[in-house]
Every structure is written in C-alpha cells, then in structure tokens.
Design an enzyme around this catalytic site. Sequence first.
Site, PDB file in Angstrom:
ATOM      1  N   ARG A   5      37.688  38.870  52.233  1.00 54.75           N
ATOM      2  CA  ARG A   5      38.343  37.917  53.228  1.00 54.75           C
ATOM      3  C   ARG A   5      38.144  38.339  54.547  1.00 54.75           C
ATOM      4  O   ARG A   5      37.813  39.468  54.956  1.00 54.75           O
ATOM      5  CB  ARG A   5      39.838  37.992  52.670  1.00 54.75           C
ATOM      6  N   LYS A   9      46.368  45.465  39.802  1.00 51.13           N
ATOM      7  CA  LYS A   9      47.387  44.376  39.116  1.00 51.13           C
ATOM      8  C   LYS A   9      46.557  43.822  37.975  1.00 51.13           C
ATOM      9  O   LYS A   9      47.364  43.769  36.919  1.00 51.13           O
ATOM     10  CB  LYS A   9      47.727  43.484  40.161  1.00 51.13           C
ATOM     11  N   THR A  10      45.327  43.305  38.270  1.00 52.87           N
ATOM     12  CA  THR A  10      44.542  42.626  37.157  1.00 52.87           C
ATOM     13  C   THR A  10      44.352  43.624  35.930  1.00 52.87           C
ATOM     14  O   THR A  10      44.561  43.387  34.699  1.00 52.87           O
ATOM     15  CB  THR A  10      43.192  42.199  37.552  1.00 52.87           C
ATOM     16  N   ARG A  67      33.283  41.073  42.248  1.00 55.97           N
ATOM     17  CA  ARG A  67      34.503  40.257  41.668  1.00 55.97           C
ATOM     18  C   ARG A  67      33.683  39.482  40.359  1.00 55.97           C
ATOM     19  O   ARG A  67      32.588  39.078  40.324  1.00 55.97           O
ATOM     20  CB  ARG A  67      34.926  39.380  42.753  1.00 55.97           C
TER      21      ARG A  67
END
Length: 528
Positions: A55, A238-239, A318
């Site tokens: 990002r 988290k994932t 990713r």
Amino acid sequence: MKTVESFIKNELYSHDNLQKNLSVPRLVEKILSKNEGVLTATGSVRATTGAYTGRSPKDKFIVKDESCEEFIDWGPVNKAIDEKAFNKLYKKVTAYLMEKDELYQFKGFAGADSNSRLPIQVINEYAWHNLFSRQLFINPTDEELASHEADFTVISAPTFKADPAIDGTNSEAFIIISFKERVILIGGTEYAGEIKKSIFSIMNYILPRNNILSMHCSANVGQEGDVALFFGLSGTGKTTLSADPYRRLIGDDEHGWSPSGVFNIEGGCYAKCNNLSEKKEPQIFNAIRFGSVLENVILDEESRLPDYDDTSLTENTRAAYPVENIDNIITPSVAGHPNTIIFLTADASGTLPPISKLTKEQAMYHFLSGYTSKLAGTERGITEPQATFSACFGSPFLPLAPATYAKMLGEKIDLYQSNVFLVNTGWTGGSYGTGNRMKLLYTRAMIHAALEGELNSVETTQDEIFGLDMPIHVPGVPDDVLIPKHTWEDPVAYDNEAKSLAMKFHENFKKFTQVSTAIQQAGPIYRS
C-alpha cells in the site's frame, strides 16, 4: 458540466470493448494472452506489481466537499484534495482508459449481510486486477446482476502516471475517494491491494453511520456457535489464525458488527504468502488453486511451482482467493455476537506478553492504541519492523475519528460480555534481530485456550511494566515462554526495552484526551 456519474455512464460504460463480469476461466485466458501474468503449477495466476509491492498511504486522498467535510477526520491519514483537482484528474484518467483496446467491469457487493450490503463495481485496465476483484468481493447471482445498480465505482488505471505538479497528488500514484460522486480513482500503482482497501475505507464511512461497527479483523465460529474476532494490522496473523480446521471461517480481514451479529464485508481472502507451507498453514496453502491470484511470488522457471520462501521481490507476497476455497467456512458469511475478541500485535521489541487477559478499560486502551510493528513490505519503504500505533488496528482505513469506532466497540463489549485478550505474535527471547518470532504452534495453543474458556479463571501474574495479567500456565506452551522477561538472557536489557515501549504507549495516548480517566490509566504502569 457533466457530473462524474454521468461521465462514467456516457464514456466508460460505452467503451467498445468493455468486458462485463467475465467468468474466472475467461479472465485467466485474457491474463495469459495479454502476458499480464503466468499460470502456476497450482492453477493460480502469478502477477508482479513493479515498484509498488504494498500500500502507498502517502498517496491516498479524500475529496473535500460539502457531502463529507464535517464528518471526515482530516489529517495525515485522511488527506484532502479539492473537487477541481479531482475532476480534472478523473477526466484525464477516463480519457486515457478510453484509448485502451479492452476494459474489464466487475459488478458485485461488499457486505454478506443482505440488509446492509453495498452494491459496487470495479472497472479495470488489467484483466488480472479484475480477477482479483472478482475473488475478493461478493459475486452476484444472475438475478442480482440483472438488476445491479452500483452505489460506488472503483476505476483502476495502473499504467496512468500522475504529474504531482499539475494534478495535486503526492507522486505518480494516487488513490482518491469522492464520497459526493461515489467514485474511487486509482492510478500509478499495480498493487491490487489498493482496490480492496479502498472499498474497506468506504464501508468504514458508511456502516458506522448506520449503527454498524466496521472492523479490521478476521472472524470464525466454533462448533457451539461461539464467535471469535481477531483484530490486527497486516502481518500480525489475522488470516493465519482465523483459518482454524476446528472452527468455521466467517472471513479473514474485514467485518461488520450489527445488532444482529457479525458479517464478512468481503467474499474472499487476501493472505500473506511469506514462508507459507502446507504443514504450517494447510488451509491457506490448499486454497491457492485455479482462479487464485498470486502477487510477487517467485516461481521455479521450469516447474512453475511457487517458492513461498523466496522474498526477493518483496516480503509482502500475497494470494487472493474466494472464501469458498477454504473447506471449513460458514455460508453465508454471517454469525452471532462475539464471545471472544483477540487483539493481535507483532511486537518487534520482544517485551509484550504472548497472551494476556484484558479488563474492559485495558481493552479500550489497547484498541485505541492499536500497537504493532509494521512488517517489511506491507507499505512502501518499510524494510524492517517499525513500532507503530494504528488506532483501532486500522487507522489507514478509517475516514471517521477513531473515537467513533472505539465507542461502538466498548458498548458492544459491555452489551454482549465479550472476553478480550491481547496476543503477541511477534518476537520472544529478544527484540528483532536478536530474538525469534513466536512459534505459530504456541500462539495457536494460547488462542485455543482463550476460545475454550480455559483462561477465564487460570492463575495469572501481573507484568510489572505493562500491568497486564499473564497466565502462568497454558496447555501446550512452555511456562517460561508466557513471561517474556524469562526468555531474555539479559534481564536488564529486557527492562530497558520494555520501559522504552511503555513510554511510546504513553506518548501516543496523549492525543486521546476525551476518554475517561479509567481508560487513560489502563495502559503501562511504568512512567519515567
């Protein structure tokens, strides 16, 4: 003068070759024929994103106009750009796209709860970005598609480069949200995550104004219907931690909490692939198959097998895949109210406890603090972990003031009596460069104990610097690991590092002047 909405309808919608809601196989064919990516041995498509492998928060803007001016929390996160600059840049981008031989349109939804979902559309220059959008958002049925009218439109033109001196941007890249025109304009960056996060930012504006808490968290549900939330920034787990073979996945990154319960905002998962293996993370590993999109993952030139240990392009590799690729999911992606809330942090100082149970006041303090260490690759320029405080564990995506979301969370914790834990998935035995990353096996054991209620009445000891209650025993975890100071060879070095972090907490929290004294005092005990 034409409005932005009419300009979209009259120009981009009338493009001679606008490919509408193509199937996954047809998009894969387009990607391969246009050399946008390559087919891997798993059946997924691999694309690279050039200079932008994460990002770009300094390139994100919100158009300042009468529709949102009084509501946005303006500042370094939500930077303003004026309407005139936006409209000029918008016309330049759309004129640029009209010259392309093909464009790709995806129509779908954000929000699995039919009562609060947002109809969206994404118009892409790249077929692989369109496949990414299809996998990350909620796909409509044929009947829904026939009557679909988008409330927000994302226009993505990665090969269009802005001129900051003329266009009012910070660099060649830009992510601009116009709430008035209901348009998100993205250019100059090939990183697909900007598409996903721009829609999340929109939902973070819309949902709270409709009495629904939007959350940067993953969520799953147990066999007895008990719901767990996992808050944390990218790289905190988290994932990984929500993909539990003994619990059904609701979603891996973005959720809403309405008066009816929790629902997934997305229709897919965007998992980090750094050091991914079938042994450690079998659900994620096996979810990467035909139709999935790999970003910046190195492949073996001959076999086309992904090498998830090779981070020569970026550590922020990713995989994007539909949630249905995870075997153990709940359909639709909605569930009840959370019994357990986990705050995840990847503490590079190696001083925070691996798990601690929080009081209500501590929960509010740590939610507003949102401490973690930014991991390499998640943003441009981040090459090693850096301590950061991101309010509500998602400050880059919050158009409203953090207190808005914190107040809603506190009310829901009270109403539904949720248990809250702080879990450190970061370093142990020393800080980054000296210690080691906490073993995933241990973190899973601690979270399992928390979800099963085994830590509700266990004996604890209070950390003398942070004031956190640490369990002295957790099944499957060596006792010494639970007390961070015991893992350091040099206790004095530990104290110095911990005190330094404590003061960073205090300094950061000074900006939250309107919270109660009890919350202000719920942070670290140590003060210089």
